[in-house]
Design an enzyme around this catalytic site. Structure first.
Site, short mmCIF file in Angstrom:
data_model
loop_
_atom_site.label_atom_id
_atom_site.label_comp_id
_atom_site.label_asym_id
_atom_site.label_seq_id
_atom_site.Cartn_x
_atom_site.Cartn_y
_atom_site.Cartn_z
CD GLU A 60 -2.94 -1.00 -0.02
OE1 GLU A 60 -3.17 0.11 -0.52
OE2 GLU A 60 -3.41 -2.06 -0.46
NE ARG A 83 6.30 -11.68 -1.47
CZ ARG A 83 5.69 -12.34 -0.51
NH1 ARG A 83 6.16 -13.49 -0.10
NH2 ARG A 83 4.61 -11.82 0.05
CG LEU A 123 10.63 -5.06 2.40
CD1 LEU A 123 11.84 -5.86 2.86
CD2 LEU A 123 9.75 -5.90 1.49
N GLY A 124 7.06 -5.14 4.82
CA GLY A 124 6.44 -5.52 6.09
C GLY A 124 5.38 -6.57 5.89
CE1 TYR A 174 3.86 -4.09 12.89
CE2 TYR A 174 3.10 -2.36 14.38
CZ TYR A 174 3.40 -2.80 13.10
OH TYR A 174 3.24 -1.95 12.03
CE LYS A 178 7.00 -2.68 11.55
NZ LYS A 178 7.40 -2.89 10.17
CG LEU A 201 -0.11 2.93 7.04
CD1 LEU A 201 0.61 1.99 6.06
CD2 LEU A 201 0.55 4.30 7.03
N1 LIG Z 1 -0.84 -0.92 7.94
C1 LIG Z 1 -0.71 0.02 8.85
O1 LIG Z 1 -1.70 0.61 9.36
C2 LIG Z 1 0.68 0.43 9.30
C3 LIG Z 1 0.81 1.44 10.27
C4 LIG Z 1 2.09 1.84 10.62
C5 LIG Z 1 3.21 1.26 10.06
N2 LIG Z 1 3.05 0.25 9.14
C6 LIG Z 1 4.27 -0.36 8.57
O2 LIG Z 1 4.48 0.22 7.30
C7 LIG Z 1 5.12 -0.74 6.43
C8 LIG Z 1 4.34 -0.83 5.13
O3 LIG Z 1 3.01 -1.12 5.41
P1 LIG Z 1 1.96 -1.37 4.22
O4 LIG Z 1 0.64 -1.58 4.88
O5 LIG Z 1 2.13 -0.31 3.19
O6 LIG Z 1 2.53 -2.76 3.67
P2 LIG Z 1 1.80 -3.84 2.75
O7 LIG Z 1 0.72 -3.24 1.95
O8 LIG Z 1 1.46 -5.01 3.61
O9 LIG Z 1 3.01 -4.22 1.77
C9 LIG Z 1 4.12 -4.89 2.28
C10 LIG Z 1 5.21 -5.05 1.25
O10 LIG Z 1 6.18 -5.97 1.79
C11 LIG Z 1 6.32 -7.07 0.90
N3 LIG Z 1 6.45 -8.34 1.60
C12 LIG Z 1 5.64 -8.83 2.57
N4 LIG Z 1 6.04 -10.07 2.91
C13 LIG Z 1 7.10 -10.37 2.14
C14 LIG Z 1 7.97 -11.49 2.02
N5 LIG Z 1 7.80 -12.59 2.76
N6 LIG Z 1 8.97 -11.44 1.13
C15 LIG Z 1 9.15 -10.35 0.37
N7 LIG Z 1 8.38 -9.24 0.42
C16 LIG Z 1 7.37 -9.25 1.30
C17 LIG Z 1 5.03 -7.11 0.09
O11 LIG Z 1 5.29 -7.80 -1.12
P3 LIG Z 1 4.14 -8.68 -1.83
O12 LIG Z 1 3.19 -7.69 -2.44
O13 LIG Z 1 4.87 -9.50 -2.81
O14 LIG Z 1 3.47 -9.47 -0.72
C18 LIG Z 1 4.73 -5.64 -0.09
O15 LIG Z 1 5.46 -5.10 -1.14
C19 LIG Z 1 5.18 -2.04 7.22
O16 LIG Z 1 6.48 -2.18 7.75
C20 LIG Z 1 4.17 -1.85 8.34
O17 LIG Z 1 4.53 -2.58 9.50
C21 LIG Z 1 1.81 -0.16 8.72
#
Ligand SMILES: NC(=O)c1ccc[n+]([C@@H]2O[C@H](COP(=O)([O-])OP(=O)(O)OC[C@H]3O[C@@H](n4cnc5c(N)ncnc54)[C@H](OP(=O)(O)O)[C@@H]3O)[C@@H](O)[C@H]2O)c1
Length: 272
Positions: A60, A83, A123-124, A174, A178, A201
């Site tokens: 996202e 990947r 990543l995450g 978590y 981090k 987010l």
């Molecule tokens: N979601 C929230 O509300 C929130 C709030 C604060 C901080 N964050 C942090 O912000 C970061 C980004 O969040 P997001 O929600 O934008 O992430 P997301 O949509 O879940 O996307 C995660 C990315 O990481 C890659 N990834 C996940 N597992 C993988 C694996 N095993 N091997 C290789 N690549 C992998 C995914 O690739 P694929 O598409 O190939 O799976 C994707 O490109 C994360 O670190 C999260 O903890 C999130």
């Protein structure tokens, strides 16, 4: 007795509102130097012919960041490392280089991390999706290894998307993971290291994440009154990452909390 508890219960909403008001209006952490004219900053940055890579460009944050980067044409070369390959239909993405890597054998892909001035790591995964070990593997091991390869490959400015509340001493897995990875990446001693700590987010996620969905729904009315306290739109976050990157900074490590992310991400709206 009941009178006391009644009064206490009656005061609870006021107390909560007070806490939210405090969070919303607490002083912002020091922001990088503000610029009146973002366009001029972008222009100056463009002339430096910097290159960048994005990790997590299928996610996202990452996909929104990539869209903003190609839209603003800030870098002379943009590489996404992931990947799987992204199917780009739009011709604005035609110059984006794609490196498909096996994150379990990142050492074999050192070349993909070479020659980028700026790196963005979005990543995450989640414990619900990947289990505890899988979460640590992605959010700690893959992130740290990527940062090490980026540093070895000449990256000068590393940007890490972490989370609000990250703390290496936390008893919550978590937040602890981090916090740990934030600190270990800092030890790599990048010329510039920016840590972003967004709250929940706000985005239109296709993947089902019930806990996050409930949090977003519950936060919607709160976010309306107190926009910076508990959440941030992904579009604001990625603007903040790029606005920050185009500013020169004399700080080696920058910690950008949710409120600062809101301020930085809205500079385009407040200029003039
Ligand atoms: N979601 C929230 O509300 C929130 C709030 C604060 C901080 N964050 C942090 O912000 C970061 C980004 O969040 P997001 O929600 O934008 O992430 P997301 O949509 O879940 O996307 C995660 C990315 O990481 C890659 N990834 C996940 N597992 C993988 C694996 N095993 N091997 C290789 N690549 C992998 C995914 O690739 P694929 O598409 O190939 O799976 C994707 O490109 C994360 O670190 C999260 O903890 C999130």
């Amino acid at each position: 007795m009941w009178g006391f508890w009644g009064a206490a219960a009656g005061s609870l909403p006021l107390l909560i509102a007070g806490i939210l008001f405090h969070l919303e209006h607490s002083p912002t952490v020091e922001l990088p130097r503000m610029a009146k004219d973002i366009q001029a900053q972008d222009e100056a940055f463009r002339s430096m012919n910097r290159t960048c890579f994005i990790l997590g460009a299928t996610g996202e944050t990452g996909k929104e960041l990539l869209k903003e980067i190609v839209g603003r044409r800030l870098f002379s070369k943009v590489t996404v490392i992931g990947r799987r390959k992204l199917p780009f239909q739009d011709e604005t993405y035609e110059d984006v280089v794609q490196e498909v890597v096996d994150f379990e054998k990142l050492e074999d892909h050192a070349a993909a991390f070479q020659g980028h001035d700026v790196g963005f790591c979005c990543l995450g995964t989640t414990k619900a999706k990947s289990g505890e070990a899988g979460f640590i593997r992605v959010d700690h091991d893959y992130v740290l290894k990527s940062a090490q390869l980026a540093k070895a490959g000449g990256c000068k400015h590393f940007n890490l998307e972490s989370t609000k509340g990250a703390d290496k001493r936390s008893s919550f897995l978590y937040l602890r993971v981090k916090g740990e990875v934030e600190a270990e990446v800092e030890e790599l001693d990048f010329e510039r290291y920016s840590i972003f700590r967004p709250a929940v987010l706000l985005c239109d996620r296709q993947e089902s994440r019930p806990a996050e969905w409930i949090a977003r729904k519950m936060l919607a009315p709160v976010s309306y009154v107190f926009p910076t306290a508990f959440s941030v739109p992904v579009s604001t976050l990625v603007k903040a990452m790029l606005n920050n990157a185009v500013f020169q900074s004399d700080k080696k490590t920058e910690l950008l909390e949710n409120k600062a992310i809101h301020s930085l991400g809205k500079l385009q709206e407040t200029k003039g």
